[in-house]
Design an enzyme around this catalytic site. Sequence first.
Site, PDB file in Angstrom:
ATOM      1  N   THR A   1       1.592  -4.506   4.405  1.00 14.52           N
ATOM      2  CA  THR A   1       1.445  -4.868   5.817  1.00 14.52           C
ATOM      3  C   THR A   1       0.978  -6.316   6.016  1.00 14.52           C
ATOM      4  OG1 THR A   1      -0.830  -4.024   5.810  1.00 14.52           O
ATOM      5  CG2 THR A   1       0.879  -2.521   6.587  1.00 14.52           C
ATOM      6  N   ASP A   2       0.311  -6.875   4.988  1.00  8.26           N
ATOM      7  CA  ASP A   2      -0.404  -8.144   5.218  1.00  8.26           C
ATOM      8  C   ASP A   2       0.499  -9.312   5.609  1.00  8.26           C
ATOM      9  OD1 ASP A   2      -2.819  -6.950   4.807  1.00  8.26           O
ATOM     10  OD2 ASP A   2      -2.959  -7.494   2.697  1.00  8.26           O
TER      11      ASP A   2
ATOM     12  N   THR B   1       0.830  -1.213   0.000  1.00  6.65           N
ATOM     13  CA  THR B   1       0.000   0.000   0.000  1.00  6.65           C
ATOM     14  C   THR B   1       0.862   1.260   0.000  1.00  6.65           C
ATOM     15  OG1 THR B   1      -1.698  -1.196   1.173  1.00  6.65           O
ATOM     16  CG2 THR B   1      -1.813   1.182   1.328  1.00  6.65           C
TER      17      THR B   1
HETATM   18  N1  ASP Z   1      -2.654  -5.606   0.725  1.00  9.98           N
HETATM   19  C1  ASP Z   1      -1.605  -4.697   1.089  1.00  9.98           C
HETATM   20  C2  ASP Z   1      -0.299  -5.460   1.111  1.00  9.98           C
HETATM   21  O1  ASP Z   1      -0.047  -6.145   2.071  1.00  9.98           O
HETATM   22  C3  ASP Z   1      -1.879  -4.128   2.419  1.00  9.98           C
HETATM   23  C4  ASP Z   1      -0.891  -3.124   2.899  1.00  9.98           C
HETATM   24  O2  ASP Z   1       0.155  -2.883   2.347  1.00  9.98           O
HETATM   25  O3  ASP Z   1      -1.222  -2.509   3.913  1.00  9.98           O
HETATM   26  O4  ASP Z   1       0.456  -5.368   0.175  1.00  9.98           O
END
Ligand code: ASP
Length: 317
Positions: free
Chosen positions: A95-96, A17
């Site tokens: 983050t995932d 993200t």
């Molecule tokens: N779906 C995204 C990822 O993990 C979520 C994020 O970056 O917060 O790439």
Amino acid sequence: MIEKKNKKVVVLATGGTIAGWASDLNAPHNYQAGQIEVAQLLMELKESPHNILSEQITQIDSKDADDAFWRVLAKRAAYWLEQTEVIGLVVTHGTDTLEETAYFLQAVLQPNKPLVLTCAMLAANAPNSDGPGNLKDALALAFDESASGVMVVCAGDVHAAHEVQKIHSLRLNPFSSGDLGPMGQIVNGEFKRLRPASSIRWPQPLPSVKDLLADQSWPRVLLVVNHAGNDGSMVRAMLTHDAPDGWVVAGTGNGTLDHALQDALEQAQTQGARVIRASRCSWGGVQSRADDLFAHAGQLTAVQARVALMLALMVKK
Ligand code: ASP
């Protein structure tokens, strides 16, 4: 001794993200991860480009992180860590699955320089995106020569690679180190250590980075969760068609299993797979039991145990 002006930090960008783009700013949560190049992310920070190098490793949503991604990331991180003028690394990441990548990198690289993963919860063009602030904080930590090892920086908090978990799907600060709290904070661009990172037993023996890169097909380890009514059918189905090399089971509470799931996993173990019993609870880990049929994960979370088993099997293969 390297002169201060020659000390460098390298940013390895992988997507997420923090590099996301929302095509309709009225709905900024509908965005595509991994759209903006690292050069552009850095340009917006207006940091001295002389001391910051960057490399676009890939552009993925971290839900799609896989062995191929970890292989190239470990290879490039190992390369840059060896360069004497490089005093730290930053990895931009979704983050995932960030906690899995953090644990993996610490286990295989054990860097004596800071390797800082950072991220964002809001796309790069969303109003008040948290990405630039997180990246700035991560750079500050990567330039801090008192720090070492793999760490995660998000929303001003600093977490140790083996302590951090994503515990919220929406908050700007989605990470937690549980009851311990973050090991540090970034305050006005400076790293303040709050406590030493907890000690941890890393899987032994671990493959070297060289072995890991040479291994063309990493062991396949799958995760299954115990839940009310888990009849073990998923595990049994795989035993006849597509059996993995190992299973981690996220059991209920202290890693307890529905008897049907336990039977299926016992069958998998008899057929040669390694089975590790973890907990689906976020904190507390699992204790050994007198009647244990399977090895237990101790303090490792289920996703960490999956990485640990994969690495252990790599050595044993
Ligand atoms: N779906 C995204 C990822 O993990 C979520 C994020 O970056 O917060 O790439």
